[in-house]
Scaffold this active site. Structure first.
Site, PDB file in Angstrom:
ATOM      1  N   LYS A 131     -14.286  11.225  29.088  1.00  0.00           N
ATOM      2  CA  LYS A 131     -15.689  10.895  28.880  1.00  0.00           C
ATOM      3  C   LYS A 131     -15.835   9.936  27.696  1.00  0.00           C
ATOM      4  O   LYS A 131     -15.070  10.013  26.729  1.00  0.00           O
ATOM      5  CB  LYS A 131     -16.500  12.166  28.591  1.00  0.00           C
ATOM      6  CG  LYS A 131     -16.630  13.108  29.771  1.00  0.00           C
ATOM      7  CD  LYS A 131     -17.441  14.338  29.385  1.00  0.00           C
ATOM      8  CE  LYS A 131     -17.529  15.311  30.548  1.00  0.00           C
ATOM      9  NZ  LYS A 131     -18.335  14.791  31.662  1.00  0.00           N
ATOM     10  N   ARG A 157     -16.537  20.081  41.276  1.00  0.00           N
ATOM     11  CA  ARG A 157     -16.528  20.248  42.730  1.00  0.00           C
ATOM     12  C   ARG A 157     -15.166  20.756  43.212  1.00  0.00           C
ATOM     13  O   ARG A 157     -15.067  21.392  44.260  1.00  0.00           O
ATOM     14  CB  ARG A 157     -16.923  18.936  43.405  1.00  0.00           C
ATOM     15  CG  ARG A 157     -15.973  17.798  43.214  1.00  0.00           C
ATOM     16  CD  ARG A 157     -16.615  16.445  43.497  1.00  0.00           C
ATOM     17  NE  ARG A 157     -17.611  16.097  42.498  1.00  0.00           N
ATOM     18  CZ  ARG A 157     -18.363  14.995  42.549  1.00  0.00           C
ATOM     19  NH1 ARG A 157     -18.235  14.141  43.557  1.00  0.00           N
ATOM     20  NH2 ARG A 157     -19.252  14.750  41.604  1.00  0.00           N
TER      21      ARG A 157
END
Length: 508
Positions: A282, A356
């Site tokens: 990130k 996910r």
């Protein structure tokens, strides 16, 4: 935890640090709300005028403090805004009462006891006020130096006791409403504590231990799959995400069963105890709050325990998919292919689309028990925050009526939500030349793409919904209503309400 009691006492004679009353916004100025009649009488019926002189308007969340009138044993009156005066024959609504009670409780931090004289006409109102007060009084002080300096800002303890004036201590409905408010609020606040705990103290192993302790306390069956068990079972998604961390992943199964249950719900929570993004690191400025990436698992954990405490006549299984997403020499790389628990292969195009992956394994595991419905909860995508903002979560699913039922349940308990579609044309973007599916698709509509990915791992014929709580799970701004700064416990009350409706047979 703040104590909550029902009281038939009159406001003037009650020993407390403050009397809390409601004030609404009328067309010609503030209007004193029902419940405050004794206080208004002590001001010779001029309380509204006094409040207006002090600058009160009755706007939602507004707080006005004034000295209690002569003869009151409490020294302070705290007037909290309820918003607009309701139309004729309408009441203030449970959410307005929750918010007002939350604001009042937070404003009275450091006090021992407060009497809440807000509009309370029935057990539903009692539950709403009690819940708002308990949630509003919440504070996370585990890492602060409390008590050594009484003048320090960090020294204020939460309001210790709330007495609900107008409540009926001997009435079964009122007692049940308060008991429900206590159970749900305590578990929601437990979820908040987990979200707020720094990642050096909360990792998959310690989270699993906390779940085990709570399960033992409340008669919930628990199973924890460690790294060896995950490897043996073929949980490639969870293992792939956790591969870069020295803190190994876990899959925790919590099973609450009722002998009278006719339905079975499965809740699945994303539990990334810290999300660096992995190799797809990130950018600066996006790491500081990533301890909150386990908010979905915290919500599921809290909801299962709350269902057990309430003795709901429905079986509820919670699946906590726990991992820490870190970059290292052993971390999953963009371009790697993982074989999931379902047997499908996934090409990992971005290691920051990790939620996910852990959810996919847990969804397939939940599907093997063939529950009547599965709901997963996750801080899944920044795209959902862009679409719905910081206070609203998105709801997707494979059944429109079930998605609508969840939306309505969220509305009942005061959790802002919005139904979102799963457009079939977006599925093609996840086609992979190497694997069965890629973990990334089109950039636009990324929250919907993530939902479509998850749908691939739900068992055939099973009703499923997905809650993307990325926006409301962690409040980086100032507190509002009964919502604190930091972890919010988003999703807990919606899941509990769904379990209640299912137990009552109201969902078919």
């Amino acid at each position: 935890m703040t104590a909550l009691t029902l009281s038939t006492a009159a406001a003037p004679g009650l020993r407390a640090d403050a009397i809390v009353i409601g004030v609404a916004k009328g067309a010609k100025g503030p209007v004193v709300a029902p419940g405050a009649e004794a206080v208004d009488k002590a001001y010779d019926g001029r309380l509204a005028g006094v409040l207006e002189t002090l600058g009160a308007s009755g706007a939602e969340g507004e707080v006005t403090k004034l000295p209690a009138p002569s003869g009151f044993k409490a020294p302070l009156v705290l007037a909290v805004g309820l918003g607009a005066v309701p139309e004729k024959d309408a009441d203030y609504g449970t959410e307005a009462l929750r918010k007002a009670a939350g604001v009042a409780a937070r404003s009275l931090a450091g006090s021992k006891k407060a009497a809440f004289a807000l509009p309370l006409t029935d057990a539903v109102d009692a539950g709403a006020i009690g819940e708002g007060a308990l949630l509003g009084a919440y504070s996370f002080n585990a890492y602060k130096d409390n008590g050594k300096d009484p003048k320090a800002k960090n020294a204020k303890a939460p309001l210790a006791e709330v007495a609900l004036l107008g409540g009926k201590p001997r009435d079964k409905a009122h007692k049940a409403a308060v008991e429900r408010a206590v159970a749900v609020s305590e578990e929601l606040n437990r979820a908040r504590d987990l979200v707020n705990t720094p990642p050096n103290d909360l990792n998959p192993e310690s989270f699993a231990a906390i779940a085990q302790a709570a399960a033992k306390e409340h008669g919930i069956k628990v199973q924890v799959l460690d790294v060896k068990a995950l490897e043996k079972g073929g949980y490639g998604g969870i293992l792939g995400v956790g591969a870069g961390s020295v803190a190994g992943p876990r899959l925790v199964k919590l099973s609450y069963t009722s002998s009278k249950a006719k339905k079975h719900l499965a809740f699945v929570g994303k539990g990334i105890t810290y999300d660096s993004g992995g190799i797809s690191l990130k950018p600066a400025g996006h790491n500081e709050t990533m301890k909150c990436d386990m908010s979905g698992a915290a919500a599921v954990f809290a909801a299962v325990v709350a269902a057990a405490r309430l003795g709901l006549e429905v079986n509820v299984t919670g699946w906590l998919a726990l991992a820490e997403n870190m970059p290292s020499g052993s971390a999953t790389r963009p371009g790697d292919v993982l074989r999931m628990y379902s047997g499908k292969t996934v090409e990992v195009l971005n290691t920051d689309a990790e939620g996910r992956l852990v959810l996919a394994d847990a969804l397939w595991a939940a599907s093997q028990e063939k529950p009547d419905a599965i709901v997963d909860v996750a801080t899944l995508t920044g795209a959902m925050v862009l679409a719905l903002g910081n206070r609203t979560f998105g709801i997707m699913g494979n059944d429109d009526s079930f998605r609508t039922a969840l939306f309505e349940a969220a509305g009942e308990v005061g959790e802002p939500a919005w139904p979102m579609p799963l457009p079939e044309h977006l599925r093609k973007g996840m086609d992979s030349p190497t694997a069965d599916i890629a973990n990334m698709g089109e950039r636009m509509g990324g929250g919907l793409v993530a939902g479509l990915f998850l749908r691939e791992f739900v068992g055939e014929g099973i009703t499923w919904a997905h809650l993307d709580i990325a926006g409301p799970a962690f409040n980086e701004g100032g507190p509002f209503g009964y919502t604190p700064k930091g972890g919010t416990g988003s999703g807990v009350r919606t899941l509990v309400r769904l379990a209640e409706l299912t137990a009552a047979g109201d969902l078919g």
